[in-house]
Design an enzyme around this catalytic site. Structure first.
Site, PDB file in Angstrom:
ATOM      1  N   SER A  14       0.474  -1.392  -0.002  1.00  0.00           N
ATOM      2  CA  SER A  14       0.212  -0.159   0.101  1.00  0.00           C
ATOM      3  C   SER A  14       0.331   1.360  -0.128  1.00  0.00           C
ATOM      4  O   SER A  14       0.351   1.970  -0.550  1.00  0.00           O
ATOM      5  CB  SER A  14      -0.686  -0.196   0.938  1.00  0.00           C
ATOM      6  OG  SER A  14       0.082  -0.271   2.581  1.00  0.00           O
ATOM      7  N   ARG A  15       1.710   1.386   0.484  1.00  0.00           N
ATOM      8  CA  ARG A  15       3.562   2.127   0.416  1.00  0.00           C
ATOM      9  C   ARG A  15       4.256   2.366   0.021  1.00  0.00           C
ATOM     10  O   ARG A  15       4.978   1.045   0.253  1.00  0.00           O
ATOM     11  CB  ARG A  15       3.010   2.785   1.462  1.00  0.00           C
ATOM     12  CG  ARG A  15       1.374   3.444   2.440  1.00  0.00           C
ATOM     13  CD  ARG A  15       1.613   3.768   3.771  1.00  0.00           C
ATOM     14  NE  ARG A  15       1.542   3.206   4.633  1.00  0.00           N
ATOM     15  CZ  ARG A  15       3.102   2.866   5.754  1.00  0.00           C
ATOM     16  NH1 ARG A  15       4.026   3.659   5.637  1.00  0.00           N
ATOM     17  NH2 ARG A  15       3.305   1.985   6.201  1.00  0.00           N
ATOM     18  N   SER A 142      17.753  -6.391   3.425  1.00  0.00           N
ATOM     19  CA  SER A 142      18.023  -4.585   3.467  1.00  0.00           C
ATOM     20  C   SER A 142      19.689  -5.286   3.577  1.00  0.00           C
ATOM     21  O   SER A 142      20.552  -6.361   4.102  1.00  0.00           O
ATOM     22  CB  SER A 142      17.322  -4.180   4.749  1.00  0.00           C
ATOM     23  OG  SER A 142      18.183  -3.288   5.385  1.00  0.00           O
ATOM     24  N   TYR A 155      15.809  -5.184  13.573  1.00  0.00           N
ATOM     25  CA  TYR A 155      15.976  -5.234  12.135  1.00  0.00           C
ATOM     26  C   TYR A 155      16.868  -6.025  10.864  1.00  0.00           C
ATOM     27  O   TYR A 155      16.624  -6.674  10.166  1.00  0.00           O
ATOM     28  CB  TYR A 155      15.725  -4.188  12.017  1.00  0.00           C
ATOM     29  CG  TYR A 155      15.583  -3.240  10.915  1.00  0.00           C
ATOM     30  CD1 TYR A 155      14.293  -3.310  10.489  1.00  0.00           C
ATOM     31  CD2 TYR A 155      16.390  -3.394   9.479  1.00  0.00           C
ATOM     32  CE1 TYR A 155      14.358  -3.093   8.359  1.00  0.00           C
ATOM     33  CE2 TYR A 155      16.089  -2.518   8.245  1.00  0.00           C
ATOM     34  CZ  TYR A 155      14.619  -2.785   7.304  1.00  0.00           C
ATOM     35  OH  TYR A 155      14.605  -2.914   6.492  1.00  0.00           O
ATOM     36  N   ALA A 157      19.080  -8.728  12.546  1.00  0.00           N
ATOM     37  CA  ALA A 157      18.591  -9.711  12.646  1.00  0.00           C
ATOM     38  C   ALA A 157      17.847 -10.371  11.233  1.00  0.00           C
ATOM     39  O   ALA A 157      17.587 -11.616  11.539  1.00  0.00           O
ATOM     40  CB  ALA A 157      18.355 -10.257  13.822  1.00  0.00           C
ATOM     41  N   LYS A 159      16.077  -9.495   8.818  1.00  0.00           N
ATOM     42  CA  LYS A 159      16.531  -8.580   7.034  1.00  0.00           C
ATOM     43  C   LYS A 159      17.744  -9.897   7.131  1.00  0.00           C
ATOM     44  O   LYS A 159      17.779 -10.572   6.033  1.00  0.00           O
ATOM     45  CB  LYS A 159      17.275  -7.585   6.885  1.00  0.00           C
ATOM     46  CG  LYS A 159      16.114  -6.510   7.361  1.00  0.00           C
ATOM     47  CD  LYS A 159      15.011  -7.000   6.721  1.00  0.00           C
ATOM     48  CE  LYS A 159      13.783  -5.885   6.454  1.00  0.00           C
ATOM     49  NZ  LYS A 159      12.894  -6.139   5.499  1.00  0.00           N
ATOM     50  N   ILE A 188      16.227   4.822   0.617  1.00  0.00           N
ATOM     51  CA  ILE A 188      15.363   4.923  -0.512  1.00  0.00           C
ATOM     52  C   ILE A 188      14.615   5.525   0.461  1.00  0.00           C
ATOM     53  O   ILE A 188      13.970   5.511   1.248  1.00  0.00           O
ATOM     54  CB  ILE A 188      14.382   3.056  -0.752  1.00  0.00           C
ATOM     55  CG1 ILE A 188      15.508   2.041  -0.683  1.00  0.00           C
ATOM     56  CG2 ILE A 188      13.802   3.361  -1.530  1.00  0.00           C
ATOM     57  CD1 ILE A 188      16.332   2.825  -1.974  1.00  0.00           C
TER      58      ILE A 188
HETATM   59  P1  NAP Z   1       6.851   1.452   4.728  1.00  0.00           P
HETATM   60  O1  NAP Z   1       6.928   2.949   3.726  1.00  0.00           O
HETATM   61  O2  NAP Z   1       7.267   1.610   5.896  1.00  0.00           O
HETATM   62  O3  NAP Z   1       5.622   0.886   4.222  1.00  0.00           O
HETATM   63  C1  NAP Z   1       6.377  -0.303   4.960  1.00  0.00           C
HETATM   64  C2  NAP Z   1       4.323  -1.319   4.191  1.00  0.00           C
HETATM   65  O4  NAP Z   1       4.516  -2.855   5.293  1.00  0.00           O
HETATM   66  C3  NAP Z   1       3.004  -0.597   4.481  1.00  0.00           C
HETATM   67  O5  NAP Z   1       2.124  -0.949   3.284  1.00  0.00           O
HETATM   68  C4  NAP Z   1       2.397  -1.669   5.473  1.00  0.00           C
HETATM   69  O6  NAP Z   1       1.218  -1.239   5.929  1.00  0.00           O
HETATM   70  C5  NAP Z   1       2.912  -2.591   4.959  1.00  0.00           C
HETATM   71  N1  NAP Z   1       2.968  -3.642   6.688  1.00  0.00           N
HETATM   72  C6  NAP Z   1       3.970  -3.087   7.534  1.00  0.00           C
HETATM   73  N2  NAP Z   1       3.479  -4.054   8.491  1.00  0.00           N
HETATM   74  C7  NAP Z   1       2.528  -5.213   8.043  1.00  0.00           C
HETATM   75  C8  NAP Z   1       1.815  -6.171   8.250  1.00  0.00           C
HETATM   76  N3  NAP Z   1       2.165  -6.904   9.680  1.00  0.00           N
HETATM   77  N4  NAP Z   1       1.492  -6.917   7.537  1.00  0.00           N
HETATM   78  C9  NAP Z   1       1.567  -6.491   6.658  1.00  0.00           C
HETATM   79  N5  NAP Z   1       1.343  -5.601   6.086  1.00  0.00           N
HETATM   80  C10 NAP Z   1       2.233  -4.676   6.331  1.00  0.00           C
HETATM   81  O7  NAP Z   1       7.554   0.879   4.358  1.00  0.00           O
HETATM   82  P2  NAP Z   1       8.968   0.766   3.136  1.00  0.00           P
HETATM   83  O8  NAP Z   1      10.122   1.614   3.294  1.00  0.00           O
HETATM   84  O9  NAP Z   1       8.255   0.649   1.211  1.00  0.00           O
HETATM   85  O10 NAP Z   1      10.024  -0.725   3.528  1.00  0.00           O
HETATM   86  C11 NAP Z   1       9.614  -1.578   2.392  1.00  0.00           C
HETATM   87  C12 NAP Z   1      10.455  -2.981   3.042  1.00  0.00           C
HETATM   88  O11 NAP Z   1      11.672  -3.076   2.176  1.00  0.00           O
HETATM   89  C13 NAP Z   1      10.235  -3.044   4.075  1.00  0.00           C
HETATM   90  O12 NAP Z   1      10.792  -5.071   4.354  1.00  0.00           O
HETATM   91  C14 NAP Z   1      11.498  -2.602   4.675  1.00  0.00           C
HETATM   92  O13 NAP Z   1      12.728  -3.148   5.455  1.00  0.00           O
HETATM   93  C15 NAP Z   1      12.937  -2.798   3.531  1.00  0.00           C
HETATM   94  N6  NAP Z   1      14.022  -1.621   3.256  1.00  0.00           N
HETATM   95  C16 NAP Z   1      13.358  -0.339   3.133  1.00  0.00           C
HETATM   96  C17 NAP Z   1      13.976   0.040   2.855  1.00  0.00           C
HETATM   97  C18 NAP Z   1      13.893   2.021   2.773  1.00  0.00           C
HETATM   98  O14 NAP Z   1      15.118   2.931   3.170  1.00  0.00           O
HETATM   99  N7  NAP Z   1      12.729   2.192   2.888  1.00  0.00           N
HETATM  100  C19 NAP Z   1      15.765  -0.159   2.702  1.00  0.00           C
HETATM  101  C20 NAP Z   1      16.448  -1.590   3.126  1.00  0.00           C
HETATM  102  C21 NAP Z   1      14.683  -2.246   3.233  1.00  0.00           C
HETATM  103  P3  NAP Z   1       0.297  -0.599   6.197  1.00  0.00           P
HETATM  104  O15 NAP Z   1       0.842   1.001   6.064  1.00  0.00           O
HETATM  105  O16 NAP Z   1      -1.205  -0.817   6.320  1.00  0.00           O
HETATM  106  O17 NAP Z   1       0.577  -0.612   8.018  1.00  0.00           O
END
Ligand code: NAP
Length: 250
Positions: A14-15, A142, A155, A157, A159, A188
C-alpha cells in the site's frame, strides 16, 4: 509486457517500496493482489489508481505476521485468480533501539513481521507453486543484514534471516522451476526513512557514490527483473540496490 498472464502477490503493497512494486508488476501485465495492515486509505488509493488505468489489482487487509491470515490471503487469491506465480515478501517495520534498552515486544514484533511473514507466505504458496511447476519468490531484505547499524539488532537479525531463508529455500525448490531471490535496498525515500531523512539527508547523500537517495522505483525495477523470465537462471541470490552505499570507498 514481461508478466502477461502472471498472478502476483505482494505483502505491504500500500505504501513505499511495496506500492512501487505493485505498480511495476501491474503495468507489466500481471494481476496483482497486495496485503496491507492498517492504512486502508492508502491501499484503496493504489487500487483506484491502477484499476482506473485498466489493470487488475486487489487489496487484502491482513497481518502478514500471522500464519492463519497469510494462509487465508493465499487461499483467497487462488480462489479468485487460480494460481500465484510471483510472491514478493516486502512487508516490514522498524522498532529501533539499543539492545540494552530494547523491550522484548520490540524485538518480537520486528522478527515476526519481517521474518515470520516470509515463512508464512512462502509456506502458504509452496504447494500451489509446486503443482503449477512455476514460481518466482522475491524477498525484500536490506543492506542492514550485512552492515552494522546502531539500534537495529532486531531489524538486522530479521533481514539477515531472510537472506539465509532465501538461499536454503532456493536449494529446496529449484528443481520445481521455482526461484527464490532477495533484494537488499540501501537508503530509500519512503515513510520508513522519513525521520532520518529529515535529520541528515545531505550527510547520507555524501556517503552514496551516485549522490542521491534511492527511490521506490529503483527497487521495483530489480524486483521486476527477478520476477521475470529474464532471471530464470538466477536463484538464491541477494541483489544489492544501494547506489554504492555499502562499497565503503567514498
Ligand atoms: P513503509 O513505507 O513503512 O511501508 C511498509 C508497508 O508494509 C506498508 O504497506 C504497510 O502497510 C505494510 N506492513 C507493515 N506491517 C505489516 C503487517 N504486519 N502486515 C501486512 N503489511 C504490513 O516501508 P518501506 O520503506 O516501503 O519498506 C518496504 C520494505 O523494504 C520493508 O521490508 C523494509 O524493511 C525494506 N527496506 C526499506 C528500506 C528503506 O530505506 N526504505 C531499506 C531497506 C529495506 P500499512 O500501511 O497498512 O501498515
Amino acid at each position: 509486457m514481461k508478466l502477461e498472464g502472471r498472478v502476483a502477490l505482494v505483502t505491504g503493497g500500500s505504501r513505499g517500496i511495496g506500492r512501487a512494486i505493485v505498480e511495476k508488476l501491474a503495468v507489466e501485465g500481471a494481476k496483482v493482489a497486495f496485503v496491507y495492515h492498517s492504512n486502508a486509505d492508502a491501499a484503496n488509493a493504489v487500487v483506484e489508481e491502477l484499476t482506473g488505468q485498466g489493470h487488475e489489482v486487489m487489496a487484502i487487509q491482513a497481518d502478514a505476521a500471522k500464519k492463519d491470515q497469510a494462509d487465508k490471503v493465499v487461499g483467497d487469491v487462488i480462489e479468485k485468480w487460480e494460481k500465484i506465480d510471483i510472491l514478493v515478501n516486502n512487508a516490514g517495520i522498524i522498532r529501533d533501539g539499543l539492545l540494552a534498552v530494547m523491550e522484548p515486544e520490540n524485538w518480537q514484533a520486528v522478527i515476526d513481521t519481517n521474518l515470520g511473514s516470509v515463512y508464512n507466505f512462502c509456506h502458504a504458496v509452496m504447494r500451489p507453486m509446486m503443482s503449477e511447476r512455476y514460481g518466482r519468490i522475491v524477498n525484500i531484505s536490506s543492506v542492514s543484514a550485512e552492515y552494522g547499524n546502531q539500534g537495529q539488532v532486531n531489524y538486522a537479525a530479521s533481514k539477515g534471516g531472510m537472506q539465509g531463508l532465501t538461499r536454503c529455500l532456493a536449494t529446496e525448490i529449484g528443481r520445481r522451476n521455482i526461484t527464490v531471490n532477495a533484494v537488499a535496498p540501501g537508503f530509500i525515500s519512503t515513510d520508513m526513512t522519513e525521520a532520518i531523512r529529515n535529520a541528515a539527508e545531505s550527510e547520507i547523500k555524501k556517503k552514496i557514490p551516485v549522490r542521491r537517495l534511492g527511490q521506490p522505483e529503483d527497487i521495483a525495477n530489480a524486483v521486476l527483473f527477478l520476477a521475470s523470465e529474464d532471471a530464470s537462471y538466477i536463484t538464491g541470490h541477494v541483489l544489492t540496490v544501494d547506489g554504492g552505499l555499502t562499497l565503503g570507498g567514498v
